[in-house]
Design a protein around this motif. Structure first.
Motif, PDB file in Angstrom:
ATOM      1  N   ASP A  27     -10.378   0.062 -10.348  1.00  0.00           N
ATOM      2  CA  ASP A  27     -10.563  -1.117  -9.416  1.00  0.00           C
ATOM      3  C   ASP A  27      -9.315  -0.928  -8.020  1.00  0.00           C
ATOM      4  OD1 ASP A  27     -13.071  -1.535 -10.483  1.00  0.00           O
ATOM      5  OD2 ASP A  27     -11.987  -3.159 -11.784  1.00  0.00           O
ATOM      6  N   MET A  29      -7.713   1.593  -6.829  1.00  0.00           N
ATOM      7  CA  MET A  29      -7.756   2.908  -6.373  1.00  0.00           C
ATOM      8  C   MET A  29      -8.389   2.785  -4.904  1.00  0.00           C
ATOM      9  SD  MET A  29      -6.101   4.902  -8.337  1.00  0.00           S
ATOM     10  CE  MET A  29      -4.965   3.749  -8.744  1.00  0.00           C
ATOM     11  N   ILE A  30      -7.581   1.730  -4.172  1.00  0.00           N
ATOM     12  CA  ILE A  30      -8.190   1.527  -2.876  1.00  0.00           C
ATOM     13  C   ILE A  30      -6.801   1.837  -1.823  1.00  0.00           C
ATOM     14  CG2 ILE A  30      -9.936   0.059  -3.357  1.00  0.00           C
ATOM     15  CD1 ILE A  30      -7.855  -2.376  -2.983  1.00  0.00           C
ATOM     16  N   PRO A  31      -7.228   2.116  -0.447  1.00  0.00           N
ATOM     17  CA  PRO A  31      -5.983   2.283   0.478  1.00  0.00           C
ATOM     18  C   PRO A  31      -4.928   1.207   0.273  1.00  0.00           C
ATOM     19  CG  PRO A  31      -8.050   2.829   1.484  1.00  0.00           C
ATOM     20  CD  PRO A  31      -8.501   2.040   0.074  1.00  0.00           C
ATOM     21  N   THR A  33      -2.615   0.454  -1.833  1.00  0.00           N
ATOM     22  CA  THR A  33      -2.238   0.064  -3.195  1.00  0.00           C
ATOM     23  C   THR A  33      -0.766   0.792  -3.723  1.00  0.00           C
ATOM     24  OG1 THR A  33      -4.404  -0.098  -4.249  1.00  0.00           O
ATOM     25  CG2 THR A  33      -2.847   0.367  -5.798  1.00  0.00           C
ATOM     26  N   THR A  48      -4.542   9.454  -1.867  1.00  0.00           N
ATOM     27  CA  THR A  48      -5.965   9.792  -2.247  1.00  0.00           C
ATOM     28  C   THR A  48      -6.310   9.522  -3.514  1.00  0.00           C
ATOM     29  OG1 THR A  48      -5.333  11.963  -2.863  1.00  0.00           O
ATOM     30  CG2 THR A  48      -6.017  11.657  -0.636  1.00  0.00           C
ATOM     31  N   SER A  49      -7.599   9.103  -4.065  1.00  0.00           N
ATOM     32  CA  SER A  49      -8.208   9.086  -5.330  1.00  0.00           C
ATOM     33  C   SER A  49      -9.618   9.732  -5.278  1.00  0.00           C
ATOM     34  CB  SER A  49      -8.216   7.505  -5.698  1.00  0.00           C
ATOM     35  OG  SER A  49      -8.862   7.376  -6.911  1.00  0.00           O
ATOM     36  N   TYR A  60      -9.997  10.378 -12.791  1.00  0.00           N
ATOM     37  CA  TYR A  60      -9.216  10.203 -11.514  1.00  0.00           C
ATOM     38  C   TYR A  60      -8.256  11.098 -11.346  1.00  0.00           C
ATOM     39  CZ  TYR A  60     -12.114   5.795 -10.573  1.00  0.00           C
ATOM     40  OH  TYR A  60     -12.984   5.087 -10.342  1.00  0.00           O
TER      41      TYR A  60
END
Length: 552
Positions: A27, A29-31, A33, A48-49, A60
């Protein structure tokens, strides 16, 4: 040291298990973080993810860059003029940011020939201050540590085939010099108040090789001038070694173990029997795994973009000084090249190197383009290209209507992780305008390529050559197919179109109507007429990679 470190890791999440603790990580893994490495305490910002389904699991693959990269988020709009202290300049750079700095040692004030400021904070630090004041630096999260030299001296000893093996080696003998002359400040009669000459002891090994004479407007003492001249020559080839981390720990000559840290320097006895002081440049480590492929890279010169940026800016300032001495406006780089060529016609290698410098300075930097032919698409491989001056990246996505580059997503992600800006993607054209446009568009969207990116059409396949007997297309028909290809992209918002072809194809195979022209001309010594991007090599650095000068 003097660059941004990167982080890569992976983890699995069970989609069918609501209690899987890794769901929290997924959850996040967003820009934006921030990820902390527990072994070092260093923080990294997510780049990147890339999740991929593996049965009930999602795997991932994550890449991140050190939080020091956030220094680039700050644009310095103010300027300083005249003579300034390092502290004043650093205060300007970090103002209104969360960064702080520590200066170890004292640095003389610097007189700026132009204003200082008006740029991104990280570029002002790397490309201006580091070279002007003569310091090195490293980041401890948001703290910038500055010193004349980072690391310990005499921290290790390396003897080839004694305490080290499995070495990959990169030598550059082109820039070796062993003799130099110089002048200090000029008096009112345009005569130097002090002169000096230096010959390196390594002249016994390499012979007497003259370096470019130097002149320093701010030096009036002979010992100071001599020290400057010693630092101005490169009396040993630029060398870079990469070796396994476990081998480098082996003791030798009382070093037990060798002291391993980026910036530390020690001694190498090479295959010529010459002792050279070398320095650790970078390390690849896996703190949470037991792996045998941890490596150390070191050499007698830091292979870092900072070195190149500083050198090119110093060359530019040298031209300004030359113009003043001749009491004329700043001569252009091409004029300087012609003068150099006339005076030193026999030194062809030096002339070629100067022309390369001219080409680079006239462009907006080097962009590499890759495809599945570039099977090495690791972050380290891309980072090695960045270290040699690459700044941007173009990736092949598709060909015809039945081929997708299987490495495209990896190349985009790892290129970005290494510090390259993705500026565009290209499609290899086979003559079916609408269908190929739709096929290319689908992959642009699948790879989240922004509509502001360059979308290029590679027009080189001989099957669509309208000039050969029995051709499948006339020139007008090929023009029409290319136009319909771009219309599909334009309708979807991709308007930065670009034709790629050999120089001889423009105007003979087709009439270029795209926004930009990307011209391949590997034998040319300077920018081809009309080129917005010039592909000057298909084997840059002998690494089987296409390299281009970009003028956009």
């Amino acid at each position: 040291m003097s660059n941004f470190s990167t982080l890569g890791f992976g983890f699995l999440v069970n989609n069918m298990d609501p209690s899987d603790s890794n769901k929290v990580g997924a959850d996040m893994m967003i820009p934006g973080t921030i990820i902390t490495v527990p072994e070092t305490g260093q923080q990294y910002r997510l780049l990147t993810s890339n999740p991929a389904s593996v049965g009930n699991m999602r795997n991932y693959t994550v890449s991140a860059i050190h939080v020091s990269k956030k220094l680039h988020d700050h644009y310095v709009g103010s300027v300083l003029t005249g003579t300034q202290s390092l502290k004043t300049c650093m205060d300007l750079i970090i103002k209104n940011t969360q960064f702080t700095y520590v200066i170890d040692g004292s640095f003389a004030n610097y007189a700026f020939s132009k204003n200082f400021g008006k740029g991104f904070a990280d570029e002002l630090l790397m490309q201006n201050l580091a070279g002007d004041f003569g310091f090195e630096y490293y980041f401890d999260n948001y703290v910038i540590h500055i010193a004349k030299k980072i690391g310990k001296s005499n921290a290790f000893v390396f003897v080839d085939n004694v305490n080290c093996s499995k070495i990959s080696e990169n030598n550059n003998y082109e820039n070796v010099t062993t003799h130099i002359t110089g002048e200090g400040k000029l008096d009112n009669n345009n005569k130097p108040v002090v002169t000096a000459e230096y010959t390196s002891p390594n002249a016994d090994v390499w012979g007497t090789i003259d370096a470019q004479p130097q002149q320093y407007d701010n030096i009036t003492d002979k010992n100071t001038l001599l020290a400057k001249l010693k630092a101005a020559i490169t009396d040993y080839p630029d060398i870079q070694y990469t070796m396994e981390y476990v081998d480098f720990k082996k003791q030798i000559y009382g070093f037990n173990p060798n002291d391993i840290a980026v910036g530390n320097s020690g001694w190498l006895r090479d295959r010529f029997g010459v002792d050279v002081e070398v320095r650790i440049n970078s390390m690849t480590k896996y703190p949470q795994e037991r792996r045998s492929d941890e490596t150390i890279t070191f050499g007698n010169k830091l292979f870092d973009p900072v070195v190149w940026e500083t050198a090119t800016r110093k060359a530019y300032e040298s031209n300004i000084k030359l113009g003043k001495e001749l009491k004329q406006d700043l001569i252009t780089l091409n004029q300087y090249y012609q003068q150099f060529k006339a005076d030193y016609s026999k030194q062809s290698s030096s002339i070629s190197g100067l022309q390369d410098q001219i080409n680079l300075l006239q462009s907006n930097g080097i962009v590499i383009d890759v495809s599945s032919n570039n099977v090495n698409s690791s972050t380290d491989w891309f980072a090695s290209l960045v270290a040699n001056g690459a700044k941007r990246l173009i990736v092949k996505l598709t060909q015809s209507t039945d081929y997708i580059n299987p490495l495209a997503a990896t190349q985009i992600a790892n290129g970005k992780s290494a510090g390259l800006d993705l500026v565009g993607c290209y499609h290899y054209f086979m003559g079916n305008g609408i269908a190929e446009g739709q096929y290319f568009l689908a992959q642009l969207k699948a790879n989240n390529v922004p509509t502001t990116a360059i979308v290029a059409c590679d027009i080189e396949n001989t099957s669509i050559d309208p000039t050969k007997p029995g051709a499948s297309f006339t020139k007008d028909e090929l023009n029409t197919q290319i136009a319909t290809f771009y219309k599909v992209l334009n309708n979807a918002g991709y308007t930065v179109t670009c034709d790629y072809a050999s120089a001889s194809h423009f105007g003979t195979w087709f009439d270029s109507a795209a926004r930009y022209r990307w011209i391949a001309s590997w034998d040319a010594s300077s920018k081809p007429a009309g080129a917005n991007i010039w592909q000057f090599s298909n084997n840059w650095l002998k690494r089987n990679v296409d390299a281009n000068y970009m003028y956009i």
